[in-house]
Design a protein around this motif. Structure first.
Motif, PDB file in Angstrom:
ATOM      1  N   GLN A  49      38.038  42.637  41.097  1.00 23.57           N
ATOM      2  CA  GLN A  49      39.350  43.152  40.679  1.00 23.57           C
ATOM      3  C   GLN A  49      40.376  42.929  41.770  1.00 23.57           C
ATOM      4  N   THR A  50      39.956  43.115  43.031  1.00 20.14           N
ATOM      5  CA  THR A  50      40.865  42.878  44.147  1.00 20.14           C
ATOM      6  C   THR A  50      41.260  41.403  44.229  1.00 20.14           C
ATOM      7  N   ALA A  51      40.298  40.500  43.999  1.00 22.90           N
ATOM      8  CA  ALA A  51      40.595  39.067  44.041  1.00 22.90           C
ATOM      9  C   ALA A  51      41.584  38.673  42.962  1.00 22.90           C
ATOM     10  N   THR A  52      41.579  39.398  41.845  1.00 25.27           N
ATOM     11  CA  THR A  52      42.536  39.133  40.775  1.00 25.27           C
ATOM     12  C   THR A  52      43.897  39.728  41.092  1.00 25.27           C
ATOM     13  N   SER A  53      43.903  40.913  41.713  1.00 26.94           N
ATOM     14  CA  SER A  53      45.148  41.652  41.917  1.00 26.94           C
ATOM     15  C   SER A  53      45.847  41.321  43.228  1.00 26.94           C
ATOM     16  N   LEU A  54      45.088  41.011  44.277  1.00 25.95           N
ATOM     17  CA  LEU A  54      45.691  40.789  45.588  1.00 25.95           C
ATOM     18  C   LEU A  54      46.704  39.645  45.599  1.00 25.95           C
ATOM     19  N   PRO A  55      46.435  38.510  44.931  1.00 23.55           N
ATOM     20  CA  PRO A  55      47.467  37.459  44.913  1.00 23.55           C
ATOM     21  C   PRO A  55      48.797  37.931  44.345  1.00 23.55           C
ATOM     22  N   ALA A  56      48.739  38.792  43.336  1.00 27.61           N
ATOM     23  CA  ALA A  56      49.979  39.326  42.785  1.00 27.61           C
ATOM     24  C   ALA A  56      50.695  40.169  43.831  1.00 27.61           C
ATOM     25  N   SER A  81      42.484  52.000  38.163  1.00 28.13           N
ATOM     26  CA  SER A  81      41.703  50.873  38.681  1.00 28.13           C
ATOM     27  C   SER A  81      40.210  51.182  38.735  1.00 28.13           C
ATOM     28  N   ALA A  82      39.851  52.455  38.799  1.00 32.99           N
ATOM     29  CA  ALA A  82      38.426  52.810  38.856  1.00 32.99           C
ATOM     30  C   ALA A  82      37.701  52.333  37.603  1.00 32.99           C
ATOM     31  N   MET A  83      38.356  52.469  36.455  1.00 33.01           N
ATOM     32  CA  MET A  83      37.717  52.015  35.219  1.00 33.01           C
ATOM     33  C   MET A  83      37.511  50.501  35.244  1.00 33.01           C
ATOM     34  N   TRP A  84      38.569  49.752  35.591  1.00 31.28           N
ATOM     35  CA  TRP A  84      38.467  48.292  35.578  1.00 31.28           C
ATOM     36  C   TRP A  84      37.465  47.786  36.613  1.00 31.28           C
ATOM     37  N   ALA A  85      37.420  48.439  37.765  1.00 32.83           N
ATOM     38  CA  ALA A  85      36.564  47.954  38.844  1.00 32.83           C
ATOM     39  C   ALA A  85      35.100  48.314  38.653  1.00 32.83           C
ATOM     40  N   LEU A  86      34.819  49.449  37.999  1.00 34.74           N
ATOM     41  CA  LEU A  86      33.456  49.967  38.002  1.00 34.74           C
ATOM     42  C   LEU A  86      32.786  50.018  36.635  1.00 34.74           C
ATOM     43  N   GLN A 112      50.081  45.871  40.966  1.00 41.42           N
ATOM     44  CA  GLN A 112      48.902  45.188  41.470  1.00 41.42           C
ATOM     45  C   GLN A 112      48.431  45.775  42.796  1.00 41.42           C
ATOM     46  N   ALA A 113      49.361  46.296  43.599  1.00 47.70           N
ATOM     47  CA  ALA A 113      48.952  46.973  44.833  1.00 47.70           C
ATOM     48  C   ALA A 113      48.098  48.192  44.509  1.00 47.70           C
ATOM     49  N   GLY A 114      48.505  48.942  43.492  1.00 48.98           N
ATOM     50  CA  GLY A 114      47.706  50.087  43.075  1.00 48.98           C
ATOM     51  C   GLY A 114      46.334  49.673  42.598  1.00 48.98           C
ATOM     52  N   LEU A 115      46.254  48.597  41.797  1.00 50.12           N
ATOM     53  CA  LEU A 115      44.958  48.121  41.326  1.00 50.12           C
ATOM     54  C   LEU A 115      44.087  47.615  42.478  1.00 50.12           C
ATOM     55  N   SER A 116      44.688  46.839  43.394  1.00 49.42           N
ATOM     56  CA  SER A 116      43.919  46.261  44.493  1.00 49.42           C
ATOM     57  C   SER A 116      43.386  47.334  45.433  1.00 49.42           C
ATOM     58  N   VAL A 117      44.281  48.212  45.873  1.00 47.65           N
ATOM     59  CA  VAL A 117      43.864  49.259  46.809  1.00 47.65           C
ATOM     60  C   VAL A 117      42.910  50.221  46.126  1.00 47.65           C
ATOM     61  N   GLY A 160      35.475  51.389  44.879  1.00 48.77           N
ATOM     62  CA  GLY A 160      34.251  50.631  45.102  1.00 48.77           C
ATOM     63  C   GLY A 160      33.549  51.038  46.380  1.00 48.77           C
ATOM     64  N   GLU A 161      34.318  51.215  47.447  1.00 45.77           N
ATOM     65  CA  GLU A 161      33.739  51.653  48.718  1.00 45.77           C
ATOM     66  C   GLU A 161      33.172  53.065  48.597  1.00 45.77           C
ATOM     67  N   LEU A 162      33.891  53.939  47.879  1.00 51.58           N
ATOM     68  CA  LEU A 162      33.397  55.305  47.688  1.00 51.58           C
ATOM     69  C   LEU A 162      32.098  55.303  46.891  1.00 51.58           C
TER      70      LEU A 162
END
Length: 544
Positions: free
Chosen positions: A56-63, A240-245, A358-363, A369-371
């Protein structure tokens, strides 16, 4: 006879919008197939929940990195040519990823890298794509066109993951990547066939850095946009928790296959499509502020359900309701932004909005994910639910303001300044002074109105602005604003909107002179030093 009120189907009456919408739908299906294939491929190539979340970060970080520059380019360069470039770039990247996957020369980190490249193409493409909608339909139809764009993405979300899951199950993720590349080529062909009428640029052309600063300055001095940006970050960080996990929930908690993961996303997309029709029928009963609040509370339930439910069949209706909430919130954000900005800065403001989103999604993806890796998946999802619940309180200090009734066309009422000789657009700085005669009893009301006008000056290009009273004649009040160049001041004339005229009229109503307020333009004296330079020490000693 009055025109019939616009409905959800009205934008389809415009042929170009209809063609581009269909092309976008096909491309969105390919993108969602790609997302499912990419996430599932990484899930099978690694045991790290963090690496899966980083998709998800790889998708959002470029934005996050490219949204603002792409918005500037969309306002300065022909948008059709930019769309042709971005579609071709993403087609090539998807094709190369497909070939490498089919030949077995792919790793989890490589998938992340190619996903990042596709994210770069999407980041360059997104502000242009959203801004193009405003060129295809009239302003009264714009909210429905934006909703239909959301419907396109969510129809794709409903069927794309299911198709992607079937292709993965029976063939290989590599074929999904190749199909996505073909979908980009289809969009490229439709855009190529579009004969866009170039927008006439009045006044001196902007350079990239100047246009970048102008976009950021516009947002800085536009309170109507504050609520949107704050609420956007808060929502995307928690959602972002839903999309990432969700893929980790399916694979690690429920121990199910990629087909179930695709089905989960399909229910989400189906809910979003249903949400479009619900808003078409009952959306007028809720304003944008209420829609975002309701959608945020719905995602509290989404994260709690993903954390606690152990049967996938209970999660399907939850994802359906989440899709309704997602479309309701995202269309509210996007429509509010586009209705509150004029065309000259539209792509730049949209890019800033997308950057914040996208900053909200990336962070958020990184944090949740880390948690999940450090604690448990349940703790991470419940933490996201708690965040969404707390952030719902932002509806009071940061309400969203509708701009449906704003007239943001250029006012064009300022007379052309009298100039002796020729002035280069890069000459400057320029100081503009407007003299008023204001009775002392009107000073408090005049001050309030002047503060609003000062903000408009700063928003449209002034570096400094203020109001001063003549110490010898206090009723004589001078408004001044300082602009970097003569060209930038000429652009100020074009940026002042008909909506801004109302604020200017509030200020001018306190003027008691027999003639209108006197306006004077001052240009930095040729070949003079326009910054304070300290005198050398030896010169000071000589004077002493």
């Amino acid at each position: 006879m009055p025109a019939a009120p616009a409905t959800l189907w009205t934008p389809f009456a415009h042929a170009v919008f209809r063609a581009i919408w269909v092309a976008g739908l096909v491309s969105n299906v390919g993108t969602w197939m790609q997302n499912v294939a990419g996430v599932w491929l990484v899930t099978t190539l690694t045991t790290s929940a963090l690496l899966v979340a980083l998709m998800q970060t790889a998708t959002s970080l470029p934005a996050f990195l490219l949204s603002l520059p792409s918005g500037v380019l969309a306002d300065l360069i022909d948008r059709r040519r930019l769309l042709l470039f971005t579609q071709a770039f993403m087609a090539v990247v998807a094709a190369v990823l497909g070939v490498l996957t089919l030949t077995g020369g792919i790793s989890a980190l490589a998938v992340l890298g190619f996903t990042f490249l596709l994210g770069m193409g999407s980041a360059l493409n997104a502000p242009i794509w959203q801004t193009v909608v405003t060129e295809l339909v009239p302003r009264p139809v714009l909210p429905f066109a934006i909703t239909l764009n959301g419907v396109s993405n969510n129809i794709a979300r409903a069927i794309g993951p299911a198709i992607g899951g079937l292709v993965i199950a029976y063939y290989s993720p590599g074929f999904v990547f190749l199909l996505n590349g073909l979908s980009f080529l289809g969009t490229w062909a439709v855009v190529y066939a579009w004969r866009r009428t170039p927008t006439a640029v009045a006044g001196p052309a902007e350079n990239f850095i100047g246009a970048l600063r102008a976009g950021m300055r516009y947002v800085q001095y536009s309170p109507a946009l504050y609520g949107v940006l704050v609420r956007t970050f808060a929502f995307s960080f928690g959602a972002s928790a839903m999309w990432a996990l969700v893929s980790v929930v399916v694979a690690r908690k429920l121990h199910l296959s990629s087909g179930h993961y695709g089905t989960m996303l399909s229910w989400l997309g189906a809910g979003a499509v249903a949400g479009a029709f619900l808003m078409g029928r009952a959306g007028s009963r809720l304003n944008f502020n209420q829609r975002v609040l309701l959608g945020g509370l719905a995602f509290v339930g989404t994260n709690v359900a993903l954390a606690l439910f152990t049967a996938v069949y209970w999660l399907y209706p939850v994802m359906f309701l989440s899709g309704i909430a997602w479309l309701m919130v995202m269309t509210s954000f996007s429509t509010t932004v586009q209705l509150n900005v004029p065309k000259w800065v539209q792509a730049r403001v949209i890019s800033i909005y997308m950057l914040v989103f996208q900053a909200g999604l990336s962070v958020g993806s990184l944090v949740w994910g880390e948690l999940a890796d450090r604690t448990t998946l349940t703790v991470a999802l419940l933490g996201a639910a708690g965040w969404m619940l707390l952030s719902s309180g932002l509806a009071l200090p940061f309400p969203m303001r509708s701009g449906e009734n704003l007239n943001l066309d250029p006012a064009g009422h300022w007379p052309t300044p009298e100039v002796q000789g020729e002035v280069d657009p890069d000459d400057g700085p320029v100081v503009v002074m407007v003299e008023y005669l204001v009775a002392p009893q009107d000073w408090p009301a005049f001050r309030q109105a002047a503060e609003l006008l000062t903000r408009l000056r700063l928003r449209d290009g002034a570096l400094r602005a203020g109001v001063f009273a003549d110490m010898a004649h206090p009723e004589r009040i001078t408004e001044f604003f300082y602009v970097a160049t003569w060209g930038e001041h000429q652009r100020q004339h074009l940026r002042f909107t008909k909506e801004d005229q109302a604020i200017e009229a509030q200020v001018q109503q306190f003027h008691t002179g027999s003639v209108p307020p006197h306006v004077t333009h001052f240009l930095a004296f040729p070949k003079s030093i326009n910054v304070e330079v300290p005198m050398p020490l030896q010169n000071l000693e000589a004077q002493q």
